[in-house]
Design a protein around this motif. Structure first.
Motif, PDB file in Angstrom:
ATOM      1  N   SER A 217       0.842  -1.194   0.000  1.00 20.44           N
ATOM      2  CA  SER A 217       0.000   0.000   0.000  1.00 20.44           C
ATOM      3  C   SER A 217       0.877   1.243   0.000  1.00 20.44           C
ATOM      4  O   SER A 217       1.982   1.257   0.558  1.00 20.44           O
ATOM      5  N   TYR A 218       0.375   2.286  -0.657  1.00 16.77           N
ATOM      6  CA  TYR A 218       1.124   3.538  -0.776  1.00 16.77           C
ATOM      7  C   TYR A 218       0.147   4.703  -0.790  1.00 16.77           C
ATOM      8  O   TYR A 218      -0.897   4.640  -1.460  1.00 16.77           O
ATOM      9  N   THR A 219       0.463   5.766  -0.065  1.00 15.18           N
ATOM     10  CA  THR A 219      -0.344   6.985  -0.088  1.00 15.18           C
ATOM     11  C   THR A 219       0.289   7.979  -1.043  1.00 15.18           C
ATOM     12  O   THR A 219       1.410   8.447  -0.818  1.00 15.18           O
ATOM     13  N   LEU A 220      -0.409   8.262  -2.123  1.00 16.71           N
ATOM     14  CA  LEU A 220       0.095   9.121  -3.185  1.00 16.71           C
ATOM     15  C   LEU A 220      -0.434  10.542  -2.994  1.00 16.71           C
ATOM     16  O   LEU A 220      -1.647  10.737  -2.841  1.00 16.71           O
ATOM     17  N   ALA A 221       0.466  11.508  -2.990  1.00 20.50           N
ATOM     18  CA  ALA A 221       0.057  12.914  -2.960  1.00 20.50           C
ATOM     19  C   ALA A 221      -0.179  13.375  -4.395  1.00 20.50           C
ATOM     20  O   ALA A 221       0.719  13.288  -5.238  1.00 20.50           O
ATOM     21  N   ARG A 222      -1.369  13.840  -4.703  1.00 15.32           N
ATOM     22  CA  ARG A 222      -1.688  14.216  -6.081  1.00 15.32           C
ATOM     23  C   ARG A 222      -0.731  15.261  -6.632  1.00 15.32           C
ATOM     24  O   ARG A 222      -0.346  15.224  -7.803  1.00 15.32           O
ATOM     25  N   LYS A 223      -0.290  16.196  -5.785  1.00 18.06           N
ATOM     26  CA  LYS A 223       0.588  17.266  -6.251  1.00 18.06           C
ATOM     27  C   LYS A 223       1.939  16.732  -6.716  1.00 18.06           C
ATOM     28  O   LYS A 223       2.590  17.341  -7.576  1.00 18.06           O
ATOM     29  N   ASP A 224       2.380  15.591  -6.189  1.00 10.52           N
ATOM     30  CA  ASP A 224       3.683  15.041  -6.566  1.00 10.52           C
ATOM     31  C   ASP A 224       3.710  14.586  -8.021  1.00 10.52           C
ATOM     32  O   ASP A 224       4.784  14.446  -8.616  1.00 10.52           O
ATOM     33  N   PHE A 225       2.528  14.310  -8.588  1.00  7.69           N
ATOM     34  CA  PHE A 225       2.451  13.828  -9.964  1.00  7.69           C
ATOM     35  C   PHE A 225       1.626  14.775 -10.846  1.00  7.69           C
ATOM     36  O   PHE A 225       1.106  14.378 -11.880  1.00  7.69           O
ATOM     37  N   ASN A 226       1.550  16.031 -10.427  1.00  8.37           N
ATOM     38  CA  ASN A 226       0.825  17.069 -11.174  1.00  8.37           C
ATOM     39  C   ASN A 226      -0.621  16.665 -11.460  1.00  8.37           C
ATOM     40  O   ASN A 226      -1.162  16.951 -12.539  1.00  8.37           O
ATOM     41  N   LEU A 227      -1.246  16.027 -10.487  1.00 11.28           N
ATOM     42  CA  LEU A 227      -2.635  15.605 -10.619  1.00 11.28           C
ATOM     43  C   LEU A 227      -3.580  16.496  -9.808  1.00 11.28           C
ATOM     44  O   LEU A 227      -4.737  16.139  -9.582  1.00 11.28           O
ATOM     45  N   ASP A 228      -3.076  17.654  -9.395  1.00  9.41           N
ATOM     46  CA  ASP A 228      -3.859  18.534  -8.528  1.00  9.41           C
ATOM     47  C   ASP A 228      -4.361  19.767  -9.255  1.00  9.41           C
ATOM     48  O   ASP A 228      -4.673  20.784  -8.636  1.00  9.41           O
ATOM     49  N   GLN A 229      -4.451  19.693 -10.592  1.00  9.97           N
ATOM     50  CA  GLN A 229      -4.911  20.854 -11.352  1.00  9.97           C
ATOM     51  C   GLN A 229      -6.372  21.175 -11.056  1.00  9.97           C
ATOM     52  O   GLN A 229      -6.798  22.320 -11.163  1.00  9.97           O
ATOM     53  N   THR A 230      -7.140  20.149 -10.734  1.00  4.89           N
ATOM     54  CA  THR A 230      -8.542  20.342 -10.376  1.00  4.89           C
ATOM     55  C   THR A 230      -8.668  20.285  -8.856  1.00  4.89           C
ATOM     56  O   THR A 230      -8.243  19.314  -8.227  1.00  4.89           O
ATOM     57  N   ASN A 231      -9.238  21.321  -8.281  1.00  3.83           N
ATOM     58  CA  ASN A 231      -9.370  21.403  -6.824  1.00  3.83           C
ATOM     59  C   ASN A 231     -10.519  20.530  -6.362  1.00  3.83           C
ATOM     60  O   ASN A 231     -11.684  20.779  -6.677  1.00  3.83           O
ATOM     61  N   LEU A 232     -10.201  19.492  -5.611  1.00  2.00           N
ATOM     62  CA  LEU A 232     -11.210  18.589  -5.063  1.00  2.00           C
ATOM     63  C   LEU A 232     -11.371  18.765  -3.560  1.00  2.00           C
ATOM     64  O   LEU A 232     -12.043  17.970  -2.908  1.00  2.00           O
ATOM     65  N   GLY A 233     -10.724  19.793  -3.024  1.00  5.53           N
ATOM     66  CA  GLY A 233     -10.807  20.030  -1.589  1.00  5.53           C
ATOM     67  C   GLY A 233      -9.668  19.362  -0.849  1.00  5.53           C
ATOM     68  O   GLY A 233      -9.043  18.417  -1.347  1.00  5.53           O
ATOM     69  N   PRO A 234      -9.367  19.836   0.348  1.00  5.57           N
ATOM     70  CA  PRO A 234      -8.213  19.328   1.101  1.00  5.57           C
ATOM     71  C   PRO A 234      -8.303  17.849   1.450  1.00  5.57           C
ATOM     72  O   PRO A 234      -7.279  17.183   1.591  1.00  5.57           O
ATOM     73  N   ALA A 235      -9.495  17.309   1.569  1.00  7.41           N
ATOM     74  CA  ALA A 235      -9.636  15.901   1.941  1.00  7.41           C
ATOM     75  C   ALA A 235      -9.217  14.968   0.821  1.00  7.41           C
ATOM     76  O   ALA A 235      -8.965  13.783   1.061  1.00  7.41           O
ATOM     77  N   ALA A 236      -9.144  15.484  -0.415  1.00  7.78           N
ATOM     78  CA  ALA A 236      -8.821  14.644  -1.572  1.00  7.78           C
ATOM     79  C   ALA A 236      -7.420  14.910  -2.117  1.00  7.78           C
ATOM     80  O   ALA A 236      -7.121  14.569  -3.263  1.00  7.78           O
TER      81      ALA A 236
END
Length: 196
Positions: free
Chosen positions: A162-181
């Protein structure tokens, strides 16, 4: 330095290194069984609930032998990013778009192991994850589930991680889904069959 037997066994089972020294004996070759393997994920929806999903298409190869050293082992997983499935067609279409995975530009995600640190009870595997055009070294806990003969004359090995992926590390945070996501929890349940 001599590696204790139990460490060698788990390092082999968890498929650590990516390159073999010249003249080294190859570990046995295995092919990932997609019918008994799963690459799943979940993230929070607005902080109110979990949104789970999985990738339906992937393949992989590993070199594994319990009696070989870590330098003889390898695992590579290739994921078809367009196969993302969250049980809702419109959402999956959006996740495939340039707002998220941009599957037309980045059709494949890959993981290739480089090392393992642990003992016979488990440990940490390290490797390169390439996703959304970004390659990043990641480490995550992994556990050998078991190995042995199957009822059809084959030989199998299985493990989970199992791994916890931070969306920002892979430039997947262009769409704001809120801090919980901001993070995505990945689970790998891999079963592989020894090549004949």
């Amino acid at each position: 330095m001599t590696i204790p037997m139990k460490n060698r066994l788990l390092m082999a089972a968890l498929v650590a290194a990516t390159a073999l020294p010249a003249g080294a004996a190859l570990a046995d070759s295995y092919t990932v069984d997609p019918s008994h393997s799963f690459i799943q994920f979940k993230t929070q929806h607005l902080g109110y609930s979990w949104l789970p999903g999985q990738f339906n298409k992937f393949d992989g190869k590993l070199n594994y032998s319990a009696d070989k050293s870590a330098a003889d082992q390898k695992i590579v997983i290739n994921i078809d990013t367009a196969s993302i499935d969250t049980n809702w067609a419109d959402r999956d279409k959006h996740l495939r778009s340039a707002d998220f995975l941009d599957v037309e530009k980045f059709p494949t995600a890959t993981f290739e192991s480089t090392s393992f640190d642990g003992d016979a009870n488990g440990g940490t595997i390290t490797g390169d994850l390439t996703l959304h055009g970004v390659t990043k070294e990641i480490s995550f806990p992994i556990k050998l589930i078991g190995e042995g003969k199957d009822p059809w004359g084959g030989y199998r090995v299985g493990f989970e991680g199992s791994y916890t992926l931070a969306r920002k590390d892979f430039n997947l945070d262009q769409t704001n889904l809120g801090p919980a996501a901001e993070n995505i929890e990945l689970t790998l349940l891999i079963e592989a069959i020894k090549d004949q």
